[in-house]
Design an enzyme around this catalytic site. Structure first.
Site, mmCIF file in Angstrom:
data_model
loop_
_atom_site.group_PDB
_atom_site.id
_atom_site.type_symbol
_atom_site.label_atom_id
_atom_site.label_comp_id
_atom_site.label_asym_id
_atom_site.label_seq_id
_atom_site.Cartn_x
_atom_site.Cartn_y
_atom_site.Cartn_z
ATOM 1 N N ARG A 144 0.993 -1.124 0.044
ATOM 2 C CA ARG A 144 -0.456 0.521 0.335
ATOM 3 C C ARG A 144 0.809 1.590 -0.176
ATOM 4 N NH1 ARG A 144 -5.545 0.544 2.646
ATOM 5 N NH2 ARG A 144 -6.123 -2.034 2.711
ATOM 6 N N TYR A 147 0.384 4.727 -2.405
ATOM 7 C CA TYR A 147 -0.749 5.171 -1.757
ATOM 8 C C TYR A 147 -0.297 5.800 -0.413
ATOM 9 C CZ TYR A 147 -6.103 6.387 -0.457
ATOM 10 O OH TYR A 147 -6.389 7.103 -0.411
ATOM 11 N N ASP A 148 -0.242 5.142 0.504
ATOM 12 C CA ASP A 148 0.436 5.973 1.383
ATOM 13 C C ASP A 148 0.984 6.574 2.294
ATOM 14 O OD1 ASP A 148 -1.820 3.454 2.269
ATOM 15 O OD2 ASP A 148 -0.511 2.522 3.902
ATOM 16 N N GLU A 149 2.082 6.738 1.268
ATOM 17 C CA GLU A 149 3.761 7.377 1.424
ATOM 18 C C GLU A 149 3.159 8.793 0.287
ATOM 19 O OE1 GLU A 149 4.811 7.317 3.380
ATOM 20 O OE2 GLU A 149 6.083 5.467 3.701
ATOM 21 N N LYS A 151 0.342 10.120 0.350
ATOM 22 C CA LYS A 151 -0.658 10.872 0.329
ATOM 23 C C LYS A 151 0.147 11.648 1.317
ATOM 24 C CE LYS A 151 -4.483 10.621 -1.702
ATOM 25 N NZ LYS A 151 -5.030 11.083 -2.076
ATOM 26 N N PHE A 193 -18.953 -5.996 -2.303
ATOM 27 C CA PHE A 193 -20.221 -7.113 -1.426
ATOM 28 C C PHE A 193 -21.375 -6.711 -2.007
ATOM 29 C CE2 PHE A 193 -18.283 -6.974 2.749
ATOM 30 C CZ PHE A 193 -16.989 -7.862 1.760
ATOM 31 N N GLY A 209 -12.628 -11.654 8.231
ATOM 32 C CA GLY A 209 -13.371 -10.381 8.688
ATOM 33 C C GLY A 209 -13.545 -9.791 10.117
ATOM 34 N N THR A 212 -12.268 -4.248 11.082
ATOM 35 C CA THR A 212 -13.135 -3.323 11.224
ATOM 36 C C THR A 212 -12.407 -1.678 10.700
ATOM 37 O OG1 THR A 212 -12.039 -1.690 13.030
ATOM 38 C CG2 THR A 212 -13.473 -3.676 13.270
ATOM 39 N N ARG A 277 -9.938 0.171 12.490
ATOM 40 C CA ARG A 277 -10.133 1.866 11.722
ATOM 41 C C ARG A 277 -11.117 2.616 12.093
ATOM 42 N NH1 ARG A 277 -8.507 2.254 5.849
ATOM 43 N NH2 ARG A 277 -6.534 2.189 5.989
HETATM 44 P P1 NAD Z 1 -12.146 8.224 -7.420
HETATM 45 O O1 NAD Z 1 -10.759 7.183 -8.150
HETATM 46 O O2 NAD Z 1 -13.448 7.938 -7.967
HETATM 47 O O3 NAD Z 1 -11.680 9.977 -7.995
HETATM 48 C C1 NAD Z 1 -10.318 9.823 -8.218
HETATM 49 C C2 NAD Z 1 -10.687 11.051 -9.049
HETATM 50 O O4 NAD Z 1 -9.274 11.902 -9.547
HETATM 51 C C3 NAD Z 1 -10.620 10.400 -10.226
HETATM 52 O O5 NAD Z 1 -11.769 10.348 -11.457
HETATM 53 C C4 NAD Z 1 -9.374 10.312 -11.524
HETATM 54 O O6 NAD Z 1 -9.791 9.750 -12.756
HETATM 55 C C5 NAD Z 1 -8.769 11.269 -11.062
HETATM 56 N N1 NAD Z 1 -7.759 11.544 -11.015
HETATM 57 C C6 NAD Z 1 -7.133 10.168 -11.130
HETATM 58 N N2 NAD Z 1 -5.415 10.798 -10.904
HETATM 59 C C7 NAD Z 1 -5.515 11.889 -11.821
HETATM 60 C C8 NAD Z 1 -4.482 12.793 -12.409
HETATM 61 N N3 NAD Z 1 -3.146 12.595 -12.397
HETATM 62 N N4 NAD Z 1 -4.960 14.078 -13.401
HETATM 63 C C9 NAD Z 1 -5.941 14.169 -13.337
HETATM 64 N N5 NAD Z 1 -6.961 13.327 -12.605
HETATM 65 C C10 NAD Z 1 -6.853 12.301 -11.814
HETATM 66 O O7 NAD Z 1 -11.457 8.225 -6.180
HETATM 67 P P2 NAD Z 1 -12.974 8.295 -5.124
HETATM 68 O O8 NAD Z 1 -13.064 7.616 -4.424
HETATM 69 O O9 NAD Z 1 -13.696 10.135 -5.487
HETATM 70 O O10 NAD Z 1 -11.520 9.910 -3.786
HETATM 71 C C11 NAD Z 1 -11.006 11.199 -4.064
HETATM 72 C C12 NAD Z 1 -10.166 11.324 -2.936
HETATM 73 O O11 NAD Z 1 -10.460 11.522 -2.207
HETATM 74 C C13 NAD Z 1 -8.686 10.719 -3.684
HETATM 75 O O12 NAD Z 1 -7.992 11.485 -3.148
HETATM 76 C C14 NAD Z 1 -8.592 9.734 -2.477
HETATM 77 O O13 NAD Z 1 -7.426 9.427 -2.091
HETATM 78 C C15 NAD Z 1 -9.441 10.764 -1.068
HETATM 79 N N6 NAD Z 1 -9.939 9.525 -0.410
HETATM 80 C C16 NAD Z 1 -10.656 8.407 -0.165
HETATM 81 C C17 NAD Z 1 -11.735 7.948 -0.236
HETATM 82 C C18 NAD Z 1 -12.620 7.054 0.108
HETATM 83 O O14 NAD Z 1 -13.148 5.784 0.398
HETATM 84 N N7 NAD Z 1 -13.532 7.144 -1.226
HETATM 85 C C19 NAD Z 1 -10.719 7.839 1.413
HETATM 86 C C20 NAD Z 1 -10.185 8.604 1.579
HETATM 87 C C21 NAD Z 1 -9.744 9.742 0.999
HETATM 88 N N1 UDP Z 2 -12.780 -6.859 1.712
HETATM 89 C C1 UDP Z 2 -12.993 -7.899 1.402
HETATM 90 N N2 UDP Z 2 -13.514 -8.236 0.550
HETATM 91 C C2 UDP Z 2 -13.439 -7.772 -0.571
HETATM 92 C C3 UDP Z 2 -12.930 -6.344 0.013
HETATM 93 C C4 UDP Z 2 -12.099 -5.780 0.573
HETATM 94 O O1 UDP Z 2 -13.039 -8.517 2.771
HETATM 95 O O2 UDP Z 2 -13.782 -7.463 -1.495
HETATM 96 C C5 UDP Z 2 -11.311 -6.114 2.923
HETATM 97 C C6 UDP Z 2 -10.291 -5.827 3.407
HETATM 98 O O3 UDP Z 2 -9.728 -6.933 2.915
HETATM 99 C C7 UDP Z 2 -10.415 -4.545 4.309
HETATM 100 C C8 UDP Z 2 -11.954 -3.786 4.092
HETATM 101 O O4 UDP Z 2 -11.837 -4.923 3.513
HETATM 102 O O5 UDP Z 2 -9.915 -5.319 5.168
HETATM 103 C C9 UDP Z 2 -11.664 -2.829 3.768
HETATM 104 O O6 UDP Z 2 -11.289 -2.643 2.404
HETATM 105 P P1 UDP Z 2 -11.944 -1.560 1.116
HETATM 106 O O7 UDP Z 2 -10.290 -2.054 0.063
HETATM 107 O O8 UDP Z 2 -13.028 -1.126 1.295
HETATM 108 O O9 UDP Z 2 -11.084 -0.847 1.802
HETATM 109 P P2 UDP Z 2 -9.420 0.314 2.247
HETATM 110 O O10 UDP Z 2 -8.561 -1.106 3.076
HETATM 111 O O11 UDP Z 2 -8.408 0.687 1.513
HETATM 112 O O12 UDP Z 2 -9.605 0.319 3.685
#
Ligand code: NAD
Ligand code: UDP
Length: 314
Positions: A144, A147-149, A151, A193, A209, A212, A277
């Site tokens: 991961r 993504y983590d790094e 951000k 799901f 499962g 959290t 989480r």
């Molecule tokens: P998403 O993938 O649906 O939306 C991201 C959008 O960014 C997409 O439309 C994609 O085409 C666009 N994109 C990606 N790279 C790009 C680039 N280089 N130039 C232009 N456009 C680009 O994801 P989301 O769930 O809507 O997430 C939006 C933001 O929120 C992200 O930054 C994500 O890391 C953050 N975030 C989301 C969640 C979540 O649960 N959905 C949780 C934590 C953080």
């Molecule tokens: N997960 C799962 N089945 C799936 C998709 C995800 O059991 O089909 C689990 C995954 O391993 C994690 C949790 O559900 O423990 C949340 O995963 P998700 O990808 O939704 O979010 P994130 O891990 O990024 O928080």
């Protein structure tokens, strides 16, 4: 807020934010490269007189050139584990070069910027629930890490711009969010799901499962993003719903909401999958006067209804 730019606005969260800001009377420009998003998410607004779409990669320093701005939401990044693990370099570029493009534009135009960071900066947290003061437990070379790094770097870059250029940027750490328009194929738990339950197929739970997550409905989340834009707070501020559930519990809740008879099957846990989480949202309550309102059962029914409609159309 008048002229708003949403980088990544064709995605799940960005498209809901677009709807909300247009309803508030703002002009909204979405810049997106459609790498994980889709114009289908913006179907209802493409002809809106206050809406503009530009197809561009925010990593390109000229991507925002010529756009008049008061506020920037920097959301452009792959967000699901499947999406970011399949494009690790693009994910690192979005967090670094993409964030820099947004910060440079905010600085030049004196705009307020909201940076979408994530609960993933806490990694597999050893502190629970997670307050913003927790520095996290992240594997810098793990599955991961891209993504983590990315951000974490984006947060550091935003902080450096604030220190060196007085840029008015605020960091939000978004926790797991769900709702209509989540890509059913993005591999995240809820979309996977619900899609499986509606098709009568097995729901695949990773591990036992017992890990959290705490899920926030998208309408609540975008209300929090809007409040952050209206404030001058630097953050970081957690945005999420502290209603913590096990993944197994969520699988059974989805089966019930879909009135499905799908079974649950178990498979291996992916490496570095966080075990727990849950956001501490004290700061969001105090600084933004924000807290989530939509209960899980209600939000889940809305998402199931949207997915059911998509399945019926397909
Ligand atoms: P998403 O993938 O649906 O939306 C991201 C959008 O960014 C997409 O439309 C994609 O085409 C666009 N994109 C990606 N790279 C790009 C680039 N280089 N130039 C232009 N456009 C680009 O994801 P989301 O769930 O809507 O997430 C939006 C933001 O929120 C992200 O930054 C994500 O890391 C953050 N975030 C989301 C969640 C979540 O649960 N959905 C949780 C934590 C953080
Ligand atoms: N997960 C799962 N089945 C799936 C998709 C995800 O059991 O089909 C689990 C995954 O391993 C994690 C949790 O559900 O423990 C949340 O995963 P998700 O990808 O939704 O979010 P994130 O891990 O990024 O928080």
């Amino acid at each position: 807020m008048r002229h708003v730019l949403i980088a990544g606005g064709a995605g799940f969260i960005g498209s809901h934010l677009t709807d909300r800001l247009l309803a508030r009377g703002c002009s909204v420009t979405v810049v997106d490269d459609l790498s994980t998003g889709s114009l289908a998410n913006l179907q209802g607004v493409l002809d809106h007189p206050r809406f503009t779409y530009r197809n561009a990669d925010v990593c390109d320093p000229g991507a925002l050139q010529g756009i008049d701005l008061d506020v920037i939401f920097a959301l452009a990044s792959p967000a699901s584990p499947v999406a970011y693990q399949s494009r690790p370099l693009a994910t690192l570029a979005a967090g670094s070069a993409g964030t820099r493009t947004c910060l440079a534009a905010a600085t030049d135009q004196g705009a307020r910027m909201v940076l979408a960071s994530t609960s993933e900066v806490y990694g597999d947290p050893l502190c629970h629930p997670q307050p913003e003061s927790y520095w996290g437990n992240v594997n810098p070379i793990g599955e991961r890490s891209m993504y983590d790094e990315a951000k974490r770097f984006a947060e550091a870059l935003a902080t450096a711009y604030r220190r060196e250029h007085a840029t008015n940027v605020g960091i939000v750490r978004i926790f797991n969010t769900y709702g209509p328009r989540m890509d059913p194929a993005d591999g995240r738990a809820f979309p996977a799901f619900i899609s499986a339950a509606l098709r009568g197929e097995p729901l695949t739970v990773h591990g036992d499962g017992m890990q959290t997550r705490s899920l926030c409905y998208v309408d609540d989340l975008v209300a929090g993003l809007e409040r952050m834009a209206d404030s001058d707070h630097p953050g970081p501020i957690n945005l999420g719903n502290p209603d913590e559930r096990t993944i197994l519990e969520l699988a059974h809740a989805v089966i019930a909401a879909c009135q499905s008879s799908s079974p649950v099957v178990f498979t291996e846990r992916p490496p570095d999958d966080p075990s727990q989480r849950c956001p501490d949202i004290t700061r969001a309550r105090e600084v933004l006067g924000w807290e989530p309102r939509v209960p899980l059962a209600e939000g889940m029914l809305a998402m199931v209804a949207a997915y059911r409609a998509e399945v019926a159309q397909a």
